[in-house]
Design a protein around this motif. Structure first.
Motif, PDB file in Angstrom:
ATOM      1  N   ASN A  63      -3.951   0.497   2.646  1.00 14.70           N
ATOM      2  CA  ASN A  63      -2.518   0.122   2.705  1.00 14.70           C
ATOM      3  C   ASN A  63      -1.835  -0.539   1.560  1.00 14.70           C
ATOM      4  O   ASN A  63      -2.385  -1.746   1.206  1.00 14.70           O
ATOM      5  N   PRO A  64      -0.680  -0.494   2.075  1.00 16.89           N
ATOM      6  CA  PRO A  64       0.433  -1.246   0.479  1.00 16.89           C
ATOM      7  C   PRO A  64      -0.098  -2.305   0.869  1.00 16.89           C
ATOM      8  O   PRO A  64       0.275  -3.058  -0.409  1.00 16.89           O
ATOM      9  N   THR A  65       0.057  -3.597   1.616  1.00 14.40           N
ATOM     10  CA  THR A  65       0.255  -4.831   2.178  1.00 14.40           C
ATOM     11  C   THR A  65      -1.352  -5.035   1.589  1.00 14.40           C
ATOM     12  O   THR A  65      -0.906  -6.237   0.637  1.00 14.40           O
ATOM     13  N   VAL A  66      -2.746  -4.260   1.801  1.00 14.83           N
ATOM     14  CA  VAL A  66      -3.830  -4.901   1.749  1.00 14.83           C
ATOM     15  C   VAL A  66      -4.052  -4.308   0.457  1.00 14.83           C
ATOM     16  O   VAL A  66      -4.680  -4.785  -0.602  1.00 14.83           O
ATOM     17  N   ALA A  67      -3.096  -3.711  -0.605  1.00 16.25           N
ATOM     18  CA  ALA A  67      -3.546  -3.112  -1.459  1.00 16.25           C
ATOM     19  C   ALA A  67      -2.868  -4.217  -2.778  1.00 16.25           C
ATOM     20  O   ALA A  67      -3.074  -4.497  -3.679  1.00 16.25           O
TER      21      ALA A  67
END
Length: 427
Positions: A63-67
């Motif tokens: 996920n982009p936020t988690v990344a």
């Protein structure tokens, strides 16, 4: 932030992994609250599923936020990659998952958080794994506990709750001599105070719920990969060195090199265990990390002041804070944690179990909760809560005997906290 060594910790805590959103220009990392991601075409989808291209497939995996959070923590810890998951306990299982198999064991410190002791002594048996508990003050005993079935060595940098400071270079040498990875739980210290990888750790785990988030809002865990371990040096780690049937015989270490463990954690660990961190939790943790250094400085200052005051009070039997000159680990703490030893310690009361219960009940500013690392000061009596599943001998070994309370010092005014403790301690 490609040239990480050129930037200081405070700068990296704010900027590492984050860039303005390309679609909107949003400066704060957006919460990408989405389950799935549209593929450009069939070839793009196939390349992602074959691990031939890095990208987003499904938010159980990436996920982009988690990344952004993964990159930020890996940068602060000095690792090559990281895998975020749903809690600190999930992170410990994620760390062991590629290494272990039925019949294998892990050598772990006796001085661990009570929940970790339970996880290692009881829960992992359901996977066919086992743990050998050893006092890490005796490195010869740690080395002697390692056998042909051992696959990792595990400890905490600063033990929760007893404040024990592990000799990380010595532990790393024992693990390295045996051809094994050293896994270090760095929750209590945070990367601001200690970088276990710099002292030889292979993997670092955190309960991000604590100091990294710092505001008591969400749970989360992370495994940071140093990228330094040779997973193909022996046949002990087939999940990383041998062909993976689920990916047409791909060998993770051969294919991804230093990032082998990280890619396995996502492509196998999150795919099959599903212990995923949600993007909103990642967002809260990212915001918390932005002020990590400021908070940790105050945590350490307050803890030092309050520990010194408690040590002089005639109602107190012992204070375990490693920042105290009286601590047997003071010199080690100075060497490994030059910025301070955190905000967590235990206090033994002369009045025993009953005095602990009265103290917890009388406090006004301190909150009686099963958590630590909050901006607010927290207290708990481990023997009746977090460590109650253990025998009294195990409690004492973990630094959480019946006469002990664990205190997590917040960032309030130290004088106010001292007044609260003074009025609450039984006379």
């Amino acid at each position: 932030m490609t040239d990480a060594p050129a930037f200081g910790f405070d700068t990296l805590a704010i900027h590492a992994g984050a860039r303005p959103d390309p679609a909107t220009g949003a400066r704060q990392t957006p919460i990408y609250q989405t389950t799935a991601y549209v593929f450009r075409d069939a070839d793009h989808a196939a390349a992602l599923f074959n691990l031939q291209e890095v990208g987003y497939i499904y938010s159980r995996l990436t996920n982009p936020t988690v990344a952004v959070l993964q990159e930020r923590i890996a940068t602060l810890e000095g690792g090559v990659g990281a895998v975020c998951c749903s809690s600190g306990h999930a992170a410990q299982i994620m760390a062991l998952f590629p290494l272990m198999a039925p019949g294998r064991n892990v050598v772990v410190s006796t001085r661990l958080y009570g929940g970790s002791i339970t996880q290692f002594s009881q829960t992992i048996k359901r996977f066919g794994w086992s743990a050998k508990f050893v006092d890490f003050e005796d490195m010869a005993a740690v080395a002697a506990a390692i056998d042909d079935d051992t696959r990792a060595v595990f400890c905490e940098s600063v033990a929760n709750p007893g404040g024990y400071v592990t000799d990380l270079p010595a532990a790393a040498k024992v693990a390295s001599d045996a051809g094994l990875p050293l896994i270090v739980d760095n929750t209590s210290a945070t990367p601001y105070l200690c970088n276990p990888i710099a002292h030889g750790a292979t993997l670092v785990v955190h309960s991000m719920t604590k100091y990294l988030t710092g505001n008591g809002t969400v749970t989360g865990g992370v495994v940071v990969d140093s990228g330094t371990f040779d997973w193909s040096a022996s046949d002990k780690f087939p999940s990383l060195s041998q062909p993976e049937p689920a990916y047409h015989g791909l060998k993770f270490h051969e294919t991804f090199g230093p990032l082998a463990f990280t890619f396995h954690g996502i492509a196998i660990g999150l795919r099959d265990l599903g212990m995923t961190l949600n993007p909103q939790a990642a967002h809260y943790t990212l915001m918390g990390i932005e002020t990590l250094s400021l908070r940790m400085e105050r945590h350490c200052q307050n803890a030092q002041t309050i520990a010194e005051w408690l040590e002089k009070d005639d109602r107190i039997e012992k204070v375990t804070y490693a920042g105290l000159a009286s601590s047997p680990y003071h010199a080690r703490a100075k060497a490994l944690f030059p910025k301070g030893t955190g905000g967590l310690f235990t206090v033994a009361l002369k009045g025993g179990y009953d005095a602990c219960v009265k103290l917890v009940g009388n406090l006004e500013l301190f909150s009686h909760v099963a958590n630590l690392g909050d901006t607010r000061s927290l207290i708990i009596h481990p023997a009746s809560t977090t460590h109650r599943q253990l025998t009294e001998a195990q409690q004492v070994a973990a630094g959480a005997g019946p006469n002990v309370v664990r205190i997590s010092i917040g960032i309030e005014n130290a004088a106010d906290l001292i007044r609260d403790l003074d009025q609450a301690l039984p006379r």
